[in-house]
Design an enzyme around this catalytic site. Structure first.
Site, short mmCIF file in Angstrom:
data_model
loop_
_atom_site.label_atom_id
_atom_site.label_comp_id
_atom_site.label_asym_id
_atom_site.label_seq_id
_atom_site.Cartn_x
_atom_site.Cartn_y
_atom_site.Cartn_z
N ASP A 42 0.82 -1.21 0.00
CA ASP A 42 0.00 0.00 0.00
C ASP A 42 0.86 1.26 0.00
O ASP A 42 0.55 2.25 -0.65
CB ASP A 42 -0.91 0.03 1.23
CG ASP A 42 -1.99 -1.03 1.14
OD1 ASP A 42 -2.04 -1.72 0.09
OD2 ASP A 42 -2.76 -1.17 2.10
N ALA A 43 1.94 1.21 0.77
CA ALA A 43 2.78 2.41 0.92
C ALA A 43 3.37 2.83 -0.43
O ALA A 43 3.46 4.02 -0.74
CB ALA A 43 3.89 2.15 1.92
N TYR A 63 2.04 2.16 -3.36
CA TYR A 63 0.93 2.69 -4.15
C TYR A 63 0.71 4.16 -3.77
O TYR A 63 0.59 5.02 -4.64
CB TYR A 63 -0.34 1.87 -3.88
CG TYR A 63 -1.53 2.33 -4.70
CD1 TYR A 63 -1.82 1.73 -5.93
CD2 TYR A 63 -2.34 3.37 -4.26
CE1 TYR A 63 -2.88 2.16 -6.70
CE2 TYR A 63 -3.40 3.81 -5.03
CZ TYR A 63 -3.68 3.21 -6.25
OH TYR A 63 -4.73 3.64 -7.00
N ASP A 64 0.67 4.42 -2.48
CA ASP A 64 0.44 5.79 -2.01
C ASP A 64 1.51 6.74 -2.53
O ASP A 64 1.23 7.88 -2.87
CB ASP A 64 0.43 5.84 -0.47
CG ASP A 64 -0.80 5.14 0.09
OD1 ASP A 64 -1.74 4.88 -0.70
OD2 ASP A 64 -0.81 4.85 1.30
N LEU A 80 -35.66 -10.40 -11.83
CA LEU A 80 -35.57 -11.84 -12.04
C LEU A 80 -36.75 -12.54 -11.39
O LEU A 80 -37.24 -12.11 -10.35
CB LEU A 80 -34.30 -12.38 -11.37
CG LEU A 80 -32.97 -11.97 -11.98
CD1 LEU A 80 -31.84 -12.36 -11.05
CD2 LEU A 80 -32.78 -12.65 -13.33
N GLU A 107 -24.05 -17.76 -10.36
CA GLU A 107 -23.42 -16.66 -9.62
C GLU A 107 -24.18 -16.44 -8.33
O GLU A 107 -25.38 -16.69 -8.29
CB GLU A 107 -23.53 -15.33 -10.40
CG GLU A 107 -23.01 -15.35 -11.80
CD GLU A 107 -23.69 -14.27 -12.67
OE1 GLU A 107 -23.94 -13.16 -12.19
OE2 GLU A 107 -23.97 -14.58 -13.83
N LYS A 134 -26.24 -14.27 -5.69
CA LYS A 134 -27.09 -13.08 -5.84
C LYS A 134 -26.75 -12.14 -4.68
O LYS A 134 -27.16 -12.36 -3.55
CB LYS A 134 -28.56 -13.47 -5.80
CG LYS A 134 -29.48 -12.29 -6.09
CD LYS A 134 -30.91 -12.78 -6.29
CE LYS A 134 -31.84 -11.67 -6.72
NZ LYS A 134 -31.97 -10.61 -5.75
N ASP A 161 -26.64 -8.96 -2.26
CA ASP A 161 -27.71 -8.14 -1.73
C ASP A 161 -27.26 -6.69 -1.65
O ASP A 161 -26.70 -6.24 -0.67
CB ASP A 161 -28.12 -8.66 -0.35
CG ASP A 161 -29.57 -8.38 -0.07
OD1 ASP A 161 -30.24 -7.82 -0.96
OD2 ASP A 161 -30.03 -8.71 1.03
N GLU A 213 -23.88 -5.15 -9.35
CA GLU A 213 -24.44 -4.85 -8.04
C GLU A 213 -23.42 -4.05 -7.23
O GLU A 213 -22.25 -4.44 -7.14
CB GLU A 213 -24.75 -6.18 -7.33
CG GLU A 213 -25.68 -6.06 -6.16
CD GLU A 213 -27.17 -6.06 -6.57
OE1 GLU A 213 -27.47 -5.93 -7.78
OE2 GLU A 213 -28.01 -6.19 -5.67
N TYR A 262 -22.27 -8.21 -13.30
CA TYR A 262 -22.93 -9.49 -13.63
C TYR A 262 -23.58 -9.50 -15.00
O TYR A 262 -24.27 -10.45 -15.34
CB TYR A 262 -23.93 -9.88 -12.54
CG TYR A 262 -25.01 -8.87 -12.24
CD1 TYR A 262 -25.92 -8.47 -13.22
CD2 TYR A 262 -25.13 -8.33 -10.96
CE1 TYR A 262 -26.91 -7.55 -12.93
CE2 TYR A 262 -26.12 -7.41 -10.66
CZ TYR A 262 -27.01 -7.02 -11.66
OH TYR A 262 -27.99 -6.12 -11.37
N LYS A 289 -33.63 -18.41 -4.36
CA LYS A 289 -33.45 -17.66 -3.12
C LYS A 289 -33.11 -18.57 -1.93
O LYS A 289 -33.57 -19.71 -1.85
CB LYS A 289 -34.74 -16.88 -2.79
CG LYS A 289 -35.16 -15.91 -3.86
CD LYS A 289 -34.25 -14.70 -3.97
CE LYS A 289 -34.56 -13.62 -2.98
NZ LYS A 289 -35.62 -12.69 -3.37
N CYS A 317 -34.20 -4.38 41.08
CA CYS A 317 -33.64 -5.52 40.36
C CYS A 317 -34.68 -6.63 40.30
O CYS A 317 -35.22 -7.03 41.34
CB CYS A 317 -32.38 -5.99 41.07
SG CYS A 317 -31.77 -7.55 40.41
N CYS A 347 -33.11 -9.61 42.68
CA CYS A 347 -32.89 -9.52 44.13
C CYS A 347 -33.64 -8.36 44.78
O CYS A 347 -33.62 -8.21 45.99
CB CYS A 347 -31.41 -9.42 44.44
SG CYS A 347 -30.72 -7.82 43.97
N CYS A 363 -27.76 -3.10 38.86
CA CYS A 363 -28.33 -3.51 40.15
C CYS A 363 -27.22 -3.34 41.17
O CYS A 363 -26.09 -3.81 40.96
CB CYS A 363 -28.76 -4.98 40.07
SG CYS A 363 -28.83 -5.79 41.66
N CYS A 391 -26.93 -10.40 45.04
CA CYS A 391 -27.92 -10.62 43.97
C CYS A 391 -27.61 -11.97 43.34
O CYS A 391 -26.51 -12.19 42.83
CB CYS A 391 -27.84 -9.51 42.93
SG CYS A 391 -28.86 -9.81 41.47
#
Ligand code: IVH
Length: 797
Positions: free
Chosen positions: A39-40, A42-43, A89, A132, A134, A136, A192, A244, A332, A426, A429, A456, A462
């Protein structure tokens, strides 16, 4: 200037080079799942590009990786007409529905009936389907012209959607320009936009922290994030795309659905890792079952799988019925959310006395499991939901977690709905129930506010708290008394045989053998287990006490750092905060626990019954001389004196006494640099109060006594063979349990972490190891299997 032209030219060259490098890394990261650089790095490339573009704004183009977030917020979304409608669908819920679908497809394609019972000829005519998950989330359309992303739109009603171009541009795995070559002139990609489970949890935690709106589920979070008029907000949300399908296309494409998805992948669009080809309905059902088994462990939520006829020629032949294609179906899974009625809110009392609301529900099946209770966390949550008894609520069950109430359906509130009331006494108790106070300490001030938790005040008197306290005390990671299950603890408490943890150590054979489920042998075994637990390590004992907010890790830390029960009992909050990960809140919990007379009695009783702590004595080497004078000054909570001021004061004063003297030396203080007037005034006033001087000296004295003072002798940490190393355990270990392995590593000085990073020294991977092992290999870390690990341990002694 004469060199202006060449410099702009070379900038343009470098900019083009950086963009294509960044695009390539993005493609590898988001589409191939094979990050090629850290990452470094890339940055660094990204910032170099950003800087060059700032110098040469005329060279900025909309497809530059720096141009994801536009600066303007919209007042409304524009309209987009879908030239190729965005369809929905049909659904299959049961196997029979899917077999019917397959039959209709065969009939539509004039293929023989799919009866495999001995019909040899039927074998060759299985329809090929793409399979594939589905996802959400929300359907989106992405329009690419000559490889450039020019528009993003929601599905809307299928014919007209909203223009969300600025928002889709902020989604990191959506390419602003297509990768590679050979793409059609006009290519509308459909897919999606969703939020991973982890992204959703993190977002909600962040929202809760900042007092923002939290979301009921990842779908709502994705929808709420994508429909923001300010793209900056969308950019801060962890959204992802999974492509998709396609819409409008001008140009050539492969002639199968899977071929098209693979082409999209080649052009930089992320597609599902779970994409598979199935031949015939049976293989579709196999896929459905296999994905269903992995549903809870997938990193994102799915509500089913989608089957599509793979051949585009066949798709054309089958065509559409109303707004659904005849060539695709969604199979589903059972819903994870259901509606039911809130019958009552009851209150449970936990180990620390917290009185927590629990929803009693009209029993309802959620994804195959009957749910009749759901946690409500605390009264803030009840208020946030706006919950009343009698309400219709949405219940959600996800993964292994306890079912949650995620929303109230306000429209269905009955006229006689009742507010949720915290009991004044409570329910177990009868002691008083108090609302906890939150203490916030900031420079020079202590502010109290009402907490969300009610408690309590009955403590071990208790029965609910006593039972939970004992269950915790005997648990495996605490005193590890085997053979004493929850039911037996309840009996011991109900029969009045155990009124405090110390009473366990005076139980007799006769008392135990009288309990349900205890015969002669098991009674003797229990007595032996109790006797065996008399010599716990200090860390186990601290953990077993059940101090609020002190888990196993903190208990180990306290034991390792301070070395003796006496020191832990006496430690001042300011001294405790010198230990890593101990904040002021936890420090005060620890302090309050040991300052409490009742708890002191419990500890005295335990020691009087013969508990002998092991490994007591030495202070942890790594905490010797860990404190600084400036740190101490910072902790004194003097208005206007933070880290920098504290450093200046420490330099000038040289010692605590020096600083105290300085604070009262009007002339010296007034000429001192680096501290403003207000801070000087606050300092003067602080040490003019004898109690404050006393407090500072007490803390200093304790640091000295504990060997943590800056003048104390620093001890070598190198003693332990794995000091400074971080290990990760993953997969299942067969010979040695994970807990034991963890203990062993820690006793050798290693830190045992839950996730793999570049800082990890070594990963122990047993069978079934997954993503952590993959990551370790990717990072080129040292990986041991269990046998190698055991060999290493024995080598280290
Ligand atoms: S195909 C003509 N494939 O489900 C085919 N849809 O109920 C149109 N969805 O609006 C959709 N994953 O938001 C397709 N792999 C997938 C999907 C998928 C999720 C959603 C999509 C669509 C809805 C249809």
């Amino acid at each position: 200037m004469t060199d202006a032209a060449p410099s702009a030219q070379s900038a343009a060259k470098r900019i083009a080079q950086l963009r294509s490098e960044l695009d390539e890394h993005n493609y590898r990261y988001h589409v191939l799942d094979e990050p090629s650089i850290p990452d470094a790095e890339y940055d660094r490339l990204y910032h170099e590009l950003k800087a060059l573009e700032a110098e040469h704004p005329e060279l900025i183009t909309p497809d530059s990786p720096t141009q994801r977030v536009g600066s303007l917020a919209l007042s409304a979304f524009g309209e987009v007409r879908h030239e190729v409608p965005m369809l929905s669908l049909g659904n299959a819920f049961e196997e029979g529905d899917l077999l019917d679908f397959d039959r209709r497809v065969r009939e539509g394609l004039d293929l023989p009936a799919g009866d495999h019972s001995g019909d040899l000829f039927a074998e060759g005519v299985d329809v090929e389907y793409s399979c594939e998950p589905k996802l959400d989330g929300l359907a989106v359309s992405l329009l690419y012209e000559r490889g450039q992303l020019v528009r993003g739109a929601t599905r809307g009603d299928g014919s007209t959607g909203e223009d969300i171009s600025a928002n889709v541009r902020t989604i990191r795995n959506i390419p602003l320009r297509l990768h590679g070559s050979g793409w059609p002139e006009v290519l509308e990609v459909r897919g999606e936009v969703f939020m991973s489970k982890a992204g959703f949890e993190a977002l909600n935690a962040r929202q809760a922290e900042s007092g923002g709106k939290t979301f009921a589920n990842p779908r709502n979070a994705a929808a709420g994030s994508l429909r923001q008029l300010d793209p900056k907000i969308t950019a801060s949300r962890p959204l992802e795309l999974c492509a998709y399908g396609i819409g409008r296309v001008e140009g050539e494409l492969p002639q199968t659905h899977i071929g098209i998805l693979q082409a999209l992948k080649g052009w930089g669009l992320p597609i599902s890792r779970e994409l598979k080809l199935a031949k015939g309905a049976q293989q579709c059902l196999d896929y459905y079952r296999a994905i269903g088994e992995r549903r809870e462990t997938l990193p994102y939520e799915i509500d089913g799988v989608v089957f599509k006829v793979n051949s585009l020629a066949s798709q054309r032949e089958l065509g559409f019925r109303a707004r659904e294609p005849r060539w695709a179906i969604a199979h589903k899974f059972p819903a994870m959310e259901e509606l039911t009625e809130l019958l009552a809110v009851e209150f449970q009392v936990g180990r620390t006395g917290a009185v927590t609301p629990v929803a009693r529900l009209q029993p309802v099946k959620v994804a195959g499991v009957t749910v009749s209770n759901a946690t409500l966390h605390n009264m803030d949550e009840v208020a946030r939901l706006g919950l009343m008894v009698g309400d219709t609520v949405i219940i959600r069950r996800a993964g292994d977690v306890i079912p949650q109430v995620v929303q109230v359906v306000r429209e269905r509130r009955p006229a006689d709905a009742r507010a949720v009331q915290v009991p004044e006494q409570c329910p177990v108790c009868g002691s008083r129930v108090e609302r906890t106070q939150l203490v916030k300490r900031s420079k020079g001030r202590e502010t109290l506010s009402e907490g969300a938790v009610y408690r309590c005040v009955g403590r071990l008197a208790c029965a609910a708290q006593l039972k939970q306290a004992i269950i915790h005390f005997v648990s495996r990671r605490a005193m590890d008394i085997e053979g004493l299950g929850e039911k037996s603890v309840e009996q011991l408490v109900d029969e009045g045989l155990v009124r405090s943890p110390a009473d366990l150590y005076s139980l007799t054979f006769e008392q135990i053998v009288g309990l349900e489920g205890f015969a002669e042998l098991s009674s003797n075994n229990l007595l032996a287990a109790i006797a065996d637990s008399r010599t716990p390590s200090l860390a186990r004992f601290i953990y077993a006490l059940g101090i609020p907010d002190v888990g196993e890790e903190t208990a180990k830390l306290l034991a390792r750092a301070l070395g003796s029960l006496a020191r832990i009992q006496r430690a001042l909050p300011e001294v405790l905060t010198y230990l890593p990960d101990v904040g002021l809140e936890v420090a005060h919990e620890i302090r309050n626990f040991f300052a409490d007379g009742h708890n002191q009695q419990v500890i005295r009783d335990l020691l009087a019954r013969g508990i002998a702590l092991q490994e007591e004595g030495e202070l942890g080497a790594e905490f010797a001389a860990c404190a600084t004078l400036e740190g101490l000054l910072d902790k004194l909570n003097i208005a206007g004196i933070a880290a920098t001021g504290a450093r200046k004061l420490a330099e000038k004063g040289g010692s605590l006494d020096g600083v105290i003297a300085l604070s009262q030396d009007w002339l010296e203080l007034s000429v001192m640099k680096g501290l403003n007037e207000k801070a000087k005034q606050a300092l003067r006033e602080h040490f003019a109060v004898p109690a404050n001087v006393e407090r500072a000296r007490t803390i200093e004295a304790q640091l000295r006594e504990f060997g943590m003072h800056w003048q104390s002798e620093r001890k070598a940490v190198e003693g332990l063979p794995l000091a400074g190393q971080t290990w990760v355990l993953t997969g299942s270990l067969e010979v040695m349990s994970r807990d034991v392995a963890k203990d062993k590593l820690e006793s050798l000085g290693a830190k045992v972490a839950g996730s793999v990073s570049a800082k990890t020294t070594c990963v122990v991977a047993g069978p079934g190891a997954g993503s952590k092992l993959a990551k370790a290999q990717e990072l080129g870390l040292r990986v041991l299997d269990e046998a190698e690990f055991l060999a290493e341990l024995s080598r280290l002694g």
